[in-house]
Scaffold this active site. Structure first.
Site, mmCIF file in Angstrom:
data_model
loop_
_atom_site.group_PDB
_atom_site.id
_atom_site.type_symbol
_atom_site.label_atom_id
_atom_site.label_comp_id
_atom_site.label_asym_id
_atom_site.label_seq_id
_atom_site.Cartn_x
_atom_site.Cartn_y
_atom_site.Cartn_z
ATOM 1 N N ASP A 121 0.730 -1.108 0.338
ATOM 2 C CA ASP A 121 0.082 0.085 -0.057
ATOM 3 C C ASP A 121 0.917 1.249 -0.126
ATOM 4 O O ASP A 121 2.190 1.281 0.522
ATOM 5 C CB ASP A 121 -0.875 0.122 1.160
ATOM 6 N N MET A 122 0.534 2.380 -0.612
ATOM 7 C CA MET A 122 1.280 3.436 -0.679
ATOM 8 C C MET A 122 0.462 4.471 0.738
ATOM 9 O O MET A 122 -0.663 4.634 0.807
ATOM 10 C CB MET A 122 1.048 4.368 -1.702
ATOM 11 N N ARG A 171 -1.080 -0.696 -8.537
ATOM 12 C CA ARG A 171 -2.206 -0.161 -8.200
ATOM 13 C C ARG A 171 -2.622 1.372 -8.128
ATOM 14 O O ARG A 171 -1.919 2.017 -7.682
ATOM 15 C CB ARG A 171 -2.951 -0.783 -6.864
HETATM 16 C C1 LIG Z 1 -8.633 -1.252 -3.377
HETATM 17 C C2 LIG Z 1 -8.351 0.358 -2.763
HETATM 18 C C3 LIG Z 1 -6.921 0.332 -2.324
HETATM 19 C C4 LIG Z 1 -6.539 1.544 -1.978
HETATM 20 N N1 LIG Z 1 -5.326 1.769 -1.474
HETATM 21 C C5 LIG Z 1 -4.898 2.961 -1.389
HETATM 22 C C6 LIG Z 1 -3.453 3.069 -0.881
HETATM 23 O O1 LIG Z 1 -2.621 2.194 -0.798
HETATM 24 N N2 LIG Z 1 -3.013 4.399 -0.615
HETATM 25 C C7 LIG Z 1 -3.848 5.474 -0.437
HETATM 26 O O2 LIG Z 1 -3.556 6.432 -0.227
HETATM 27 N N3 LIG Z 1 -5.245 5.341 -0.783
HETATM 28 C C8 LIG Z 1 -5.659 4.034 -0.977
HETATM 29 N N4 LIG Z 1 -6.928 3.820 -1.390
HETATM 30 C C9 LIG Z 1 -8.054 5.006 -1.237
HETATM 31 C C10 LIG Z 1 -8.088 6.021 -2.338
HETATM 32 O O3 LIG Z 1 -6.993 6.641 -2.660
HETATM 33 C C11 LIG Z 1 -9.323 6.996 -2.145
HETATM 34 O O4 LIG Z 1 -8.966 7.603 -1.234
HETATM 35 C C12 LIG Z 1 -10.669 6.330 -2.404
HETATM 36 O O5 LIG Z 1 -10.657 5.239 -3.038
HETATM 37 C C13 LIG Z 1 -11.623 7.419 -2.469
HETATM 38 O O6 LIG Z 1 -11.538 7.798 -3.976
HETATM 39 P P1 LIG Z 1 -12.542 7.179 -5.171
HETATM 40 O O7 LIG Z 1 -11.687 7.185 -6.419
HETATM 41 O O8 LIG Z 1 -12.892 5.817 -4.600
HETATM 42 O O9 LIG Z 1 -13.941 7.837 -4.887
HETATM 43 P P2 LIG Z 1 -14.308 9.251 -4.195
HETATM 44 O O10 LIG Z 1 -13.401 10.495 -4.739
HETATM 45 O O11 LIG Z 1 -14.415 9.012 -2.829
HETATM 46 O O12 LIG Z 1 -15.717 9.549 -4.941
HETATM 47 C C14 LIG Z 1 -16.010 9.704 -6.259
HETATM 48 C C15 LIG Z 1 -17.609 9.231 -6.486
HETATM 49 O O13 LIG Z 1 -17.707 7.882 -6.146
HETATM 50 C C16 LIG Z 1 -19.137 7.795 -5.213
HETATM 51 N N5 LIG Z 1 -18.625 7.136 -4.200
HETATM 52 C C17 LIG Z 1 -17.530 6.873 -3.622
HETATM 53 N N6 LIG Z 1 -17.625 6.024 -2.518
HETATM 54 C C18 LIG Z 1 -19.045 6.045 -2.328
HETATM 55 C C19 LIG Z 1 -19.434 5.290 -1.169
HETATM 56 N N7 LIG Z 1 -18.907 4.789 -0.266
HETATM 57 N N8 LIG Z 1 -20.857 5.633 -1.211
HETATM 58 C C20 LIG Z 1 -21.529 5.851 -2.154
HETATM 59 N N9 LIG Z 1 -20.910 6.542 -3.308
HETATM 60 C C21 LIG Z 1 -19.421 6.713 -3.169
HETATM 61 C C22 LIG Z 1 -19.483 9.034 -5.260
HETATM 62 O O14 LIG Z 1 -20.567 9.303 -6.291
HETATM 63 C C23 LIG Z 1 -18.466 10.255 -5.525
HETATM 64 O O15 LIG Z 1 -18.991 11.284 -5.903
HETATM 65 C C24 LIG Z 1 -7.391 2.594 -1.969
HETATM 66 C C25 LIG Z 1 -8.653 2.618 -2.518
HETATM 67 C C26 LIG Z 1 -8.971 1.230 -2.752
HETATM 68 C C27 LIG Z 1 -10.432 1.218 -3.599
#
Ligand SMILES: Cc1cc2nc3c(=O)[nH]c(=O)nc-3n(C[C@H](O)[C@H](O)[C@H](O)COP(=O)(O)OP(=O)(O)OC[C@H]3O[C@@H](n4cnc5c(N)ncnc54)[C@H](O)[C@@H]3O)c2cc1C
Length: 294
Positions: A121-122, A171
């Site tokens: 993970d980062m 990722r």
């Molecule tokens: C598999 C995975 C691994 C990850 N690993 C890391 C890592 O190693 N390091 C790190 O810094 N971050 C990690 N993350 C977190 C990532 O960086 C984001 O903080 C997180 O995924 C939120 O960004 P998003 O693009 O998913 O959507 P967001 O920017 O949160 O949302 C975009 C849109 O998606 C919809 N949405 C999103 N979530 C929901 C919800 N729960 N319910 C309803 N609608 C929703 C909404 O319509 C929203 O407008 C990881 C995420 C995933 C999915």
């Protein structure tokens, strides 16, 4: 605050039900059962043993050994899952060599599993350079390891190029930490634009990228890029967090895309849960609604 979030505190013991939507359990058995259900729904998983920012060697070794037991359980149960690891839980803040040794220990055990892959993970920008150094040292010894890049960091395009040249798996996510504007894009349109620029490079020239997002706009745009770049659906995977947008997870599987769910478990759930709640108002509402559906 630290005391409040300690695994044996009254807060942690009494409030786990709040985190349960995002952290399916505190034990390896509960995590394996969750993965079994995800597998039955056509999804794979990456298991994460919660914990970060370890400052004592003993604690890092304990976490490393928990990963080995977890890999034994994945193997014995026959579920389809790999693991995700945070290097600050492996002792990165104590000593880089020590973190490399702990990571390699996990990678060696993982190499015997059906899915031998270990994802690093980062974390926050303060450890990005050290994380990449440890990753490259481990990758030079064994190939079953990959890293994560965050599209909110301005440096990421250069980092992605370097890892594409190595042939390692990436990722791609937006990033979950609060970074300063000197080094990070702060506006969502810029973060999205950079995400898609990086996703295009990874899909066209990378090695089996993990497209980690719940953002429907990004998901739809990535589908279009994959089509125009002639990248078939078995050459990349979507990734989402356990408990986030499960209907979108199921829809993508039904459309023939690969979907891996990140499943965190363990008693150190507070930091992870806190990031999810800060990230989205909906996540706080989900957690609160679980109070009424217990
Ligand atoms: C598999 C995975 C691994 C990850 N690993 C890391 C890592 O190693 N390091 C790190 O810094 N971050 C990690 N993350 C977190 C990532 O960086 C984001 O903080 C997180 O995924 C939120 O960004 P998003 O693009 O998913 O959507 P967001 O920017 O949160 O949302 C975009 C849109 O998606 C919809 N949405 C999103 N979530 C929901 C919800 N729960 N319910 C309803 N609608 C929703 C909404 O319509 C929203 O407008 C990881 C995420 C995933 C999915």
């Amino acid at each position: 605050m630290d005391r409040l979030f300690a695994p044996d505190s009254a807060f942690q013991k009494n409030f786990f039900f709040l985190a349960k939507r995002f952290v399916p359990g505190e034990t390896i058995e509960s995590a394996i059962e969750t993965v079994r259900a995800l597998n039955a729904a056509g999804m794979t998983a990456s298991l994460d043993f919660l914990g970060e920012d370890v400052l004592e060697r003993e604690a890092a070794v304990k976490t490393r050994d928990a990963y080995v037991r977890m890999l034994d359980s994945i193997d014995a149960s026959g579920v389809d899952s790999n693991v995700s690891v945070k290097l600050t839980a492996m002792g990165l803040l104590i000593d880089e060599d020590f973190a490399v040794d702990n990571l390699l220990h996990i990678m060696q055990r993982s190499a015997k599993n059906r899915d031998p892959f270990v994802r690093i993970d980062m974390e926050g920008s303060g450890v990005v350079d050290a994380t990449l150094r440890v990753f490259e040292r481990a990758y030079a010894q064994q190939r079953n390891v990959g890293v994560v890049f965050q599209s909110y960091l301005q440096r990421t395009a250069a980092d992605v190029e370097r890892v594409i040249a190595l042939g390692a798996r990436v990722r791609l996510c937006k990033g979950a930490y609060n970074e300063p504007p000197e080094i990070a894009y702060k506006k969502m349109p810029e973060i999205r634009e950079n995400y898609l620029r990086l996703a295009r490079e990874l899909l066209a020239r990378g090695n089996y990228p993990g497209i980690a997002t719940h953002d429907r706009r990004l998901i739809e745009a990535v589908k279009v890029i994959a089509k125009t770049e002639n990248v078939s659906s078995d050459r990349f995977e979507f990734q989402m967090l356990y408990g986030c947008r499960p209907h979108v997870q199921r829809d993508l599987v039904a459309q023939g895309y690969r979907m891996r769910i990140y499943v965190p478990f363990g008693t150190h759930w507070a930091g992870y849960f806190y990031r999810r709640v800060l990230e989205r108002r909906e996540n706080a509402l989900f957690a609160l609604s679980s109070m009424f559906s217990r």
